[in-house]
Design a protein around this motif. Structure first.
Motif, short mmCIF file in Angstrom:
data_model
loop_
_atom_site.label_atom_id
_atom_site.label_comp_id
_atom_site.label_asym_id
_atom_site.label_seq_id
_atom_site.Cartn_x
_atom_site.Cartn_y
_atom_site.Cartn_z
N ALA A 126 0.90 -1.26 0.11
CA ALA A 126 -0.07 0.10 0.03
C ALA A 126 1.02 1.35 0.10
CB ALA A 126 -0.94 -0.08 1.24
N LEU A 127 0.54 2.24 -0.82
CA LEU A 127 1.48 3.47 -0.90
C LEU A 127 1.32 3.92 0.35
CD1 LEU A 127 2.98 5.62 -2.47
CD2 LEU A 127 0.58 6.61 -3.18
N ALA A 128 0.31 3.96 1.23
CA ALA A 128 0.11 4.68 2.67
C ALA A 128 1.37 4.03 3.49
CB ALA A 128 -1.05 4.50 3.12
N THR A 129 1.68 2.91 3.47
CA THR A 129 2.49 2.58 4.44
C THR A 129 3.90 2.81 3.97
OG1 THR A 129 2.82 0.23 3.14
CG2 THR A 129 1.24 0.58 4.89
N LEU A 130 4.15 2.72 2.58
CA LEU A 130 5.54 3.30 1.97
C LEU A 130 5.88 4.79 2.45
CD1 LEU A 130 5.43 1.50 -1.44
CD2 LEU A 130 6.59 0.64 0.71
N GLU A 131 4.71 5.50 2.35
CA GLU A 131 4.87 6.84 2.67
C GLU A 131 5.00 6.92 4.18
OE1 GLU A 131 2.10 9.07 -0.63
OE2 GLU A 131 1.05 8.32 1.08
N TYR A 263 20.52 -3.61 15.03
CA TYR A 263 19.62 -2.99 14.39
C TYR A 263 18.54 -2.54 15.46
CZ TYR A 263 21.91 -4.25 9.97
OH TYR A 263 22.65 -4.24 8.96
N CYS A 264 17.93 -1.49 15.36
CA CYS A 264 16.68 -0.91 15.82
C CYS A 264 15.45 -1.08 14.92
CB CYS A 264 16.83 0.46 16.08
SG CYS A 264 18.23 0.76 17.44
N LEU A 265 14.25 -1.74 15.34
CA LEU A 265 13.08 -1.74 14.45
C LEU A 265 12.75 -0.21 14.29
CD1 LEU A 265 11.33 -4.66 16.08
CD2 LEU A 265 12.19 -4.39 13.73
N LEU A 266 12.24 -0.18 13.00
CA LEU A 266 11.53 1.11 12.64
C LEU A 266 10.03 1.22 13.67
CD1 LEU A 266 11.83 1.60 9.02
CD2 LEU A 266 12.81 2.77 10.85
N PRO A 267 9.38 2.15 14.24
CA PRO A 267 8.53 2.08 15.32
C PRO A 267 7.21 1.69 15.07
CG PRO A 267 8.72 4.60 14.14
CD PRO A 267 9.80 3.65 13.78
N PHE A 268 6.89 1.33 13.79
CA PHE A 268 5.62 0.80 13.37
C PHE A 268 5.69 -0.93 13.24
CE2 PHE A 268 7.38 3.14 9.97
CZ PHE A 268 7.94 2.17 9.19
N ALA A 274 4.64 -15.08 19.13
CA ALA A 274 4.15 -16.36 18.78
C ALA A 274 4.92 -17.10 17.87
CB ALA A 274 2.72 -16.25 18.39
N ASP A 275 5.95 -16.49 16.83
CA ASP A 275 6.58 -16.86 15.71
C ASP A 275 7.74 -16.10 15.48
OD1 ASP A 275 7.28 -18.07 13.39
OD2 ASP A 275 5.52 -17.91 12.54
N ASP A 276 8.89 -16.50 15.84
CA ASP A 276 10.23 -15.78 15.45
C ASP A 276 10.64 -15.78 14.01
OD1 ASP A 276 11.04 -18.24 14.86
OD2 ASP A 276 12.60 -18.38 16.49
N SER A 277 9.78 -16.40 13.14
CA SER A 277 10.18 -16.11 11.89
C SER A 277 9.21 -14.99 11.16
CB SER A 277 9.68 -17.38 11.06
OG SER A 277 8.42 -17.68 10.91
N ARG A 278 8.52 -14.24 11.94
CA ARG A 278 7.34 -13.01 11.53
C ARG A 278 7.68 -12.09 12.35
NH1 ARG A 278 1.50 -15.23 11.23
NH2 ARG A 278 1.77 -14.92 13.34
N LEU A 279 7.16 -10.82 11.66
CA LEU A 279 7.25 -9.40 12.52
C LEU A 279 5.89 -8.94 12.10
CD1 LEU A 279 10.20 -7.60 11.15
CD2 LEU A 279 10.04 -8.62 13.49
N LEU A 280 5.50 -8.01 13.04
CA LEU A 280 3.92 -7.44 13.12
C LEU A 280 4.00 -6.11 12.49
CD1 LEU A 280 2.67 -8.67 16.27
CD2 LEU A 280 2.36 -9.82 13.90
N VAL A 288 -3.01 -4.26 12.21
CA VAL A 288 -1.79 -4.89 12.44
C VAL A 288 -1.88 -6.22 11.51
CG1 VAL A 288 -0.17 -5.91 13.99
CG2 VAL A 288 -1.61 -4.10 14.77
N HIS A 289 -0.67 -6.35 10.81
CA HIS A 289 -0.45 -7.72 9.96
C HIS A 289 1.13 -8.15 10.30
CE1 HIS A 289 -3.64 -6.01 7.58
NE2 HIS A 289 -3.37 -4.79 7.37
N ALA A 290 0.86 -9.55 10.15
CA ALA A 290 2.05 -10.36 10.16
C ALA A 290 3.03 -10.30 8.92
CB ALA A 290 1.70 -11.78 10.64
N HIS A 291 4.12 -10.43 8.73
CA HIS A 291 5.01 -10.61 7.85
C HIS A 291 6.03 -11.57 7.81
CE1 HIS A 291 3.61 -7.02 5.30
NE2 HIS A 291 3.16 -6.41 6.63
N ASP A 292 6.20 -12.60 7.06
CA ASP A 292 7.34 -13.37 7.03
C ASP A 292 8.64 -12.90 6.78
OD1 ASP A 292 5.51 -15.40 7.43
OD2 ASP A 292 5.23 -15.93 5.45
N LEU A 293 9.76 -13.30 7.75
CA LEU A 293 10.97 -12.95 7.40
C LEU A 293 11.96 -13.48 6.35
CD1 LEU A 293 11.93 -12.08 11.19
CD2 LEU A 293 11.88 -10.44 9.41
#
Length: 418
Positions: A126-131, A263-268, A274-280, A288-293
């Motif tokens: 989504a363009l909004a998340t990139l912005e 590394y520091c995570l960006l604030p969002f 529950a799953d160390d192979s994913r980020l929220l 809030v959406h889960a993303h595979d690393l």
């Protein structure tokens, strides 16, 4: 720190932004279609430049493939305008179609990456998340006078930092330095410049540029930046080096400025307990959406992280993910290849791929090497082609019988280096 504001409106209305994006996408797609073939002329391209034989030289199949890639990237199908691309023959006409489509619908974009088999896949954002990401990154990089960019605009890193970021920094000058030698770039740079690049390019700067003018800030992404390289750039005079971690699937995830630091995570972003192979990922709308690393991360008690290995076994060559397993399969297709191994050269050998080949019994090794070089020249991109070849009776293994590295300067297991 300067607080940036986006005063340019939609990204595709910014002078030169859409032209850079579309031009880089065409060039990237053609390079994929023509491994080992003729390259396209350097950009910027004039609006009247023909896409056909008297210009960029695209045949009908190439034009269809490039049009499909542009439609996919900009989601032109959502405005119903994508079919017009095949009816037009000039670069400027394609820009007009893209512009018209984006004015109707610009809420999403897709960026291609490669999977574990090397097959490109589209990652929609989504363009909004990139912005939202660009706003956050701009807070870290305020005060830039010019952007000197060594990355393509149609990749997600390039889009974030060379398309969305300039408007937020109030920077009008975005200068492509991909065809500029390190020595020339050294003399081009001056205080207030922000250099957007990747580790392979920064390594050339550290090797060939004697000094970096005071007041120059750098950004690096697409692969982890070696700590020794980051320290070398600091010794050369680079004021800051912002190292950004992310992928085409996730966009920007984390950052650091000090060599060897976590590394520091960006604030969002947040760790998925529950799953160390994913980020929220928290979106601007509050969902809030889960993303595979794509990588294995080591999490620290304070919420920071270190990078470990990739999950898909990709390696970086020139800032691009390549897959040795895919290249090995190509070598094994040759009837006179009994076995093969492909890996990245060691740090002291170079930054390209090397191959070790076990020929079938009775095979002429010189003839086989020539065959394999021809095959890789025509079927692989420049970054995928092995640049050093070794031949032997068996693959090199360690004391435990596991495949191991082989040096370029000596014979291994009866190898012949070429």
């Amino acid at each position: 720190m300067t607080t940036p504001t986006n005063t340019a409106g939609a990204w595709h209305e910014q002078p030169g932004a859409l032209s850079r994006f579309v031009g880089d996408l065409i060039a990237g797609e053609v390079a994929h279609l023509r491994p080992g073939g003729a390259a396209l002329p350097a950009q910027p391209w004039p609006l009247e430049l023909s896409l056909d034989e008297d210009g960029l030289g695209l045949d009908s199949l190439e034009r269809l493939s490039v049009a499909s890639a542009l439609n996919e990237a900009l989601h032109l199908h959502e405005s119903g305008i994508e079919d017009l691309l095949l009816a037009k023959r000039c670069f400027g006409e394609w820009l007009e179609i893209a512009h018209t489509g984006l004015r109707q619908s610009d809420a999403r974009l897709s960026f291609r990456t490669s999977g574990s088999s090397g097959t490109p896949k589209a990652c929609a954002h989504a363009l909004a998340t990139l912005e939202q990401e660009a706003d956050c990154l701009a807070m870290m990089l305020g005060g830039a006078r010019r952007l000197l960019v060594a990355v393509p605009a149609h990749h997600i890193y390039g889009f974030l930092f060379t398309v969305l970021l300039p408007a937020r920094l109030g920077v009008a000058d975005v200068i492509d330095v991909r065809r500029t030698t390190p020595q020339a770039l050294q003399h081009m740079m001056s205080a207030g410049d922000l250099v957007i690049s990747h580790p392979a390019h920064w390594s050339l700067m550290a090797k060939h540029a004697s000094t970096i003018p005071a007041g120059v800030v750098g950004v690096t992404s697409t692969a982890p930046c070696d700590d020794a390289l980051a320290r070398s750039l600091e010794k050369h005079g680079l004021q800051r080096l912002l190292q950004v971690y992310g992928s085409s699937e996730t966009a920007a995830v984390g950052w650091r400025e000090q060599a060897g630091a976590p590394y520091c995570l960006l604030p969002f972003w947040s760790f998925d307990q529950a799953d160390d192979s994913r980020l929220l990922r928290a979106t601007p709308q509050g969902s809030v959406h889960a993303h595979d690393l794509q990588d294995r991360l080591e999490w620290l008690a304070d919420g920071r992280f270190n990078l470990r290995s990739r999950r898909d076994e990709a390696v970086q060559v020139g800032g691009i993910n390549v897959f040795p397993a895919r290249i090995r399969q190509l070598l094994l297709e040759h009837p006179e290849v009994a076995d093969a191994a492909v890996r990245l050269m060691s740090a002291g050998e170079g930054s390209r791929l090397k191959a070790f080949v076990v020929p079938a019994s009775g095979t002429d090794r010189e003839a086989l090497r020539a065959d394999l070089e021809r095959a890789t020249q025509t079927r692989l991109s420049a970054v995928e082609r092995p640049k050093a070849w070794a031949f032997g009776a068996s693959l090199p293994v360690n004391d435990q019988g596991k495949l191991c590295d082989w040096p370029l300067a000596t014979n291994v297991a009866g190898a012949m280096r070429t």
